[in-house]
Design a protein around this motif. Structure first.
Motif, mmCIF file in Angstrom:
data_model
loop_
_atom_site.group_PDB
_atom_site.id
_atom_site.type_symbol
_atom_site.label_atom_id
_atom_site.label_comp_id
_atom_site.label_asym_id
_atom_site.label_seq_id
_atom_site.Cartn_x
_atom_site.Cartn_y
_atom_site.Cartn_z
ATOM 1 N N PRO A 1 -10.562 45.202 104.319
ATOM 2 C CA PRO A 1 -10.796 44.764 105.694
ATOM 3 C C PRO A 1 -10.267 45.839 106.648
ATOM 4 O O PRO A 1 -9.478 46.703 106.254
ATOM 5 N N GLU A 2 -10.729 45.760 107.858
ATOM 6 C CA GLU A 2 -10.197 46.606 108.922
ATOM 7 C C GLU A 2 -9.028 45.848 109.549
ATOM 8 O O GLU A 2 -9.186 44.699 109.969
ATOM 9 N N HIS A 3 -7.859 46.461 109.570
ATOM 10 C CA HIS A 3 -6.685 45.873 110.224
ATOM 11 C C HIS A 3 -6.197 46.840 111.284
ATOM 12 O O HIS A 3 -5.878 47.988 110.963
ATOM 13 N N PHE A 4 -6.153 46.394 112.513
ATOM 14 C CA PHE A 4 -5.660 47.219 113.616
ATOM 15 C C PHE A 4 -6.377 48.571 113.685
ATOM 16 O O PHE A 4 -5.766 49.606 113.908
ATOM 17 N N SER B 1 -7.795 50.250 111.256
ATOM 18 C CA SER B 1 -7.611 51.106 110.091
ATOM 19 C C SER B 1 -7.762 50.270 108.823
ATOM 20 O O SER B 1 -7.951 49.067 108.879
ATOM 21 N N MET B 2 -7.671 50.938 107.679
ATOM 22 C CA MET B 2 -7.725 50.220 106.408
ATOM 23 C C MET B 2 -6.511 49.307 106.279
ATOM 24 O O MET B 2 -5.481 49.533 106.917
ATOM 25 N N ALA B 3 -6.630 48.298 105.448
ATOM 26 C CA ALA B 3 -5.531 47.368 105.211
ATOM 27 C C ALA B 3 -4.335 48.111 104.610
ATOM 28 O O ALA B 3 -4.493 49.098 103.882
ATOM 29 N N GLY B 4 -3.154 47.630 104.915
ATOM 30 C CA GLY B 4 -1.942 48.234 104.367
ATOM 31 C C GLY B 4 -1.951 48.262 102.848
ATOM 32 O O GLY B 4 -1.478 49.221 102.225
ATOM 33 N N ALA B 5 -2.493 47.228 102.224
ATOM 34 C CA ALA B 5 -2.557 47.188 100.759
ATOM 35 C C ALA B 5 -3.462 48.301 100.226
ATOM 36 O O ALA B 5 -3.204 48.855 99.148
ATOM 37 N N SER C 1 -8.001 41.198 100.576
ATOM 38 C CA SER C 1 -8.680 40.175 101.359
ATOM 39 C C SER C 1 -7.732 39.028 101.658
ATOM 40 O O SER C 1 -7.459 38.218 100.786
ATOM 41 N N ARG C 2 -7.246 38.962 102.870
ATOM 42 C CA ARG C 2 -6.382 37.842 103.269
ATOM 43 C C ARG C 2 -7.202 36.619 103.624
ATOM 44 O O ARG C 2 -6.867 35.510 103.250
ATOM 45 N N SER C 3 -8.262 36.820 104.381
ATOM 46 C CA SER C 3 -9.051 35.687 104.877
ATOM 47 C C SER C 3 -10.080 35.205 103.863
ATOM 48 O O SER C 3 -10.627 34.119 104.006
#
Length: 157
Positions: free
Chosen positions: A64-67, A69-73, A11-13
Motif C-alpha cells: 500500500p501507499e503510506h504517507f 511512500s511504500m509501507a514501512g513493512a 496489507s493492514r486494511s
C-alpha cells in the motif's frame, strides 16, 4: 521442474491482500495451459527472507501507499534482504502492485529504485490501484498473475 513465484505483501486494511489473492488465483488458473508447475509462495513483508528471494523464479511486491511512500513493512523487507540478495538475484523478474490513496507515484518510484539497484528485471509496468479496489482492479491482478505464469512456463522471463 516447478517454478516459484514469491509474493511479498503488506496489507493492514485488507485491500492490498485482495489484489494479492486475485494475482495468485490468476497464477493458479494458468495451470490448465502451462506445462510447468507454478508454485506461489505468499509472505508478509515482515516475514519474507533473503533465502526465499534467492530461490524464487519471479518476485511480486505488493504494497500500500503510506504517507506518499511504500509501507514501512516493505522498506523493512528490502533492508532485511538487501546484502544477501545483492549480486545474487540479478536479472530476477519482478512485478510491483501498489494500492494507493493518492497517485502512487512516489511509492512506485521508491520501490523501482531499490529493485533496479538489486539488478532485478521488471516484468510489466506496475499495477496501480488508486482508491477502492474494484472488480476491474481485481481482474487486472488476476490477468497479471496468469500472464506471469504463462511467461515463466514459456521461459520468456
Amino acid at each position: 521442474m516447478a517454478r516459484q513465484v514469491l509474493v511479498v505483501h503488506q496489507s493492514r486494511s485488507g485491500a492490498t491482500l485482495r489484489l494479492v489473492e486475485s494475482l495468485s488465483s490468476g497464477i493458479k488458473s494458468a495451470s490448465d495451459v502451462v506445462d510447468t508447475e507454478i508454485v506461489t509462495l505468499e509472505r508478509a513483508a515482515l516475514l519474507a527472507t533473503s533465502a526465499e528471494v534467492i530461490q524464487a523464479d519471479a518476485l511480486v511486491i505488493a504494497t500500500p501507499e503510506h504517507f506518499g511512500s511504500m509501507a514501512g513493512a516493505t522498506k523493512f523487507f528490502f533492508e532485511e534482504i538487501w546484502d544477501d540478495c545483492l549480486n545474487h538475484t540479478q536479472g530476477l523478474p519482478w512485478q510491483l502492485i501498489v494500492k494507493a490513496g493518492s497517485d502512487g507515484a512516489q511509492t512506485i518510484e521508491g520501490v523501482q529504485k531499490l529493485a533496479n539497484a538489486q539488478g532485478w528485471k521488471q516484468f510489466r509496468p506496475p499495477l496501480l490501484v488508486v482508491g477502492e479496489v474494484t472488480e476491474t482492479a481485481l481482474n487486472s491482478a488476476f490477468e497479471l498473475g496468469a500472464l506471469l505464469a504463462v511467461s515463466l512456463d514459456s521461459e520468456l522471463i
